[in-house]
Write a protein that holds these residues in place. Structure first.
Motif, mmCIF file in Angstrom:
data_model
loop_
_atom_site.group_PDB
_atom_site.id
_atom_site.type_symbol
_atom_site.label_atom_id
_atom_site.label_comp_id
_atom_site.label_asym_id
_atom_site.label_seq_id
_atom_site.Cartn_x
_atom_site.Cartn_y
_atom_site.Cartn_z
ATOM 1 N N ASN A 138 6.269 1.972 0.685
ATOM 2 C CA ASN A 138 5.107 2.811 1.180
ATOM 3 C C ASN A 138 5.345 4.308 0.873
ATOM 4 O OD1 ASN A 138 2.205 2.605 2.895
ATOM 5 N ND2 ASN A 138 3.496 4.575 3.593
ATOM 6 N N ASP A 139 6.450 4.769 1.187
ATOM 7 C CA ASP A 139 6.706 6.203 0.891
ATOM 8 C C ASP A 139 6.810 6.510 -0.668
ATOM 9 O OD1 ASP A 139 6.775 6.646 3.844
ATOM 10 O OD2 ASP A 139 9.267 6.892 3.844
ATOM 11 N N GLN A 142 3.380 6.533 -1.980
ATOM 12 C CA GLN A 142 2.701 7.991 -1.476
ATOM 13 C C GLN A 142 3.219 8.911 -2.331
ATOM 14 O OE1 GLN A 142 0.192 8.763 1.035
ATOM 15 N NE2 GLN A 142 0.165 10.134 -0.320
ATOM 16 N N LYS A 145 1.262 8.812 -5.619
ATOM 17 C CA LYS A 145 0.089 9.376 -5.201
ATOM 18 C C LYS A 145 0.250 10.914 -5.243
ATOM 19 C CE LYS A 145 -4.391 8.971 -4.005
ATOM 20 N NZ LYS A 145 -5.012 10.394 -4.253
ATOM 21 N N LYS A 175 -2.321 -2.405 2.572
ATOM 22 C CA LYS A 175 -1.627 -1.083 2.973
ATOM 23 C C LYS A 175 -1.379 -0.106 1.847
ATOM 24 C CE LYS A 175 1.748 0.881 6.222
ATOM 25 N NZ LYS A 175 2.776 0.600 6.693
ATOM 26 N N TYR A 176 -0.776 -0.758 0.922
ATOM 27 C CA TYR A 176 -0.216 0.122 -0.507
ATOM 28 C C TYR A 176 -1.486 0.470 -1.071
ATOM 29 C CZ TYR A 176 4.498 -1.931 0.703
ATOM 30 O OH TYR A 176 5.300 -2.460 1.341
ATOM 31 N N ASN A 178 -4.460 1.076 0.040
ATOM 32 C CA ASN A 178 -5.166 2.004 0.833
ATOM 33 C C ASN A 178 -4.660 3.560 0.415
ATOM 34 O OD1 ASN A 178 -7.018 0.535 2.104
ATOM 35 N ND2 ASN A 178 -5.837 0.300 3.720
ATOM 36 N N ILE A 179 -3.332 3.453 0.021
ATOM 37 C CA ILE A 179 -2.854 4.965 -0.060
ATOM 38 C C ILE A 179 -3.563 5.443 -1.555
ATOM 39 C CG2 ILE A 179 -0.741 6.010 -1.559
ATOM 40 C CD1 ILE A 179 1.086 4.001 0.261
ATOM 41 N N TRP A 180 -4.125 4.755 -2.193
ATOM 42 C CA TRP A 180 -4.742 5.038 -3.619
ATOM 43 C C TRP A 180 -6.277 5.251 -3.423
ATOM 44 C CZ3 TRP A 180 -2.350 6.892 -7.708
ATOM 45 C CH2 TRP A 180 -0.762 6.760 -7.663
#
Length: 181
Positions: A138-139, A142, A145, A175-176, A178-180
């Motif tokens: 996840n980090d 991010q 991103k 979840k991943y 959603n970062i984008w």
């Protein structure tokens, strides 16, 4: 480096908890912009990446990531593997703080960005045996991103999307993604 900034570095190591935190914030704020004194602290920060105190390791990693934009000699290219090791620190909070700030190395220039992307892609693909690897992934996404928002390069987004496509777990894939959004 002026005497106030020297004092901030000193306080970030030796002050009480509040002084250390205030100094940490002041140093991060100062290094959000290019500075002309990066090499006055560079070697000490590289040394501190292996300091016995995990707080020192974390701060050194975050400061170096911020100082990469102030590195015309591109020392970060040689020192990056040491910085990357802190993102795998035995203390997860240290590792995570380091990982969450490492994207700033990538805004220092194209070679730095490409190196960082290679490291993150390799770890995303091969790091599933790490504890908390879903948070680490996840980090890293991010970070990608953040790089994308800085550079607006579709290749960064495409790399992230390709990595997300390899995730089998629907919960984490969502979840991943959603970062984008």
């Amino acid at each position: 480096m002026d005497s106030q900034m020297k004092l901030e570095f000193e306080k970030s190591k030796t002050g009480d908890k509040e002084e250390r935190y205030e100094a940490y914030q002041n140093i991060l704020h100062a290094t959000d912009q290019k500075v002309d004194w990066a090499y006055e602290v560079w070697d000490q920060l590289v040394d501190d990446l292996t300091h016995k105190d995990n707080h020192q390791r974390s701060r050194a990693a975050q400061y170096l990531a911020n100082l990469a934009k102030s590195d015309p000699e591109m020392r970060i290219m040689k020192d990056f593997p040491k910085l990357w090791e802190v993102t795998k620190d035995e203390k997860f909070v240290t590792a995570r703080h380091s990982l969450q700030s490492i994207w700033k190395v990538g805004i220092a220039g194209t070679p730095q960005k490409e190196m960082l992307m290679e490291y993150m892609v390799e770890r995303f693909e091969n790091g599933t045996d790490e504890k908390n690897y879903t948070l680490i992934r996840n980090d890293m996404l991010q970070n990608m991103k953040n790089l994308y928002d800085h550079y607006h390069e579709e290749s960064i987004k495409q790399t992230a999307m390709d990595l997300i496509d390899t995730v089998d777990d629907i919960k984490y894939k969502k979840k991943y993604l959603n970062i984008w959004k």
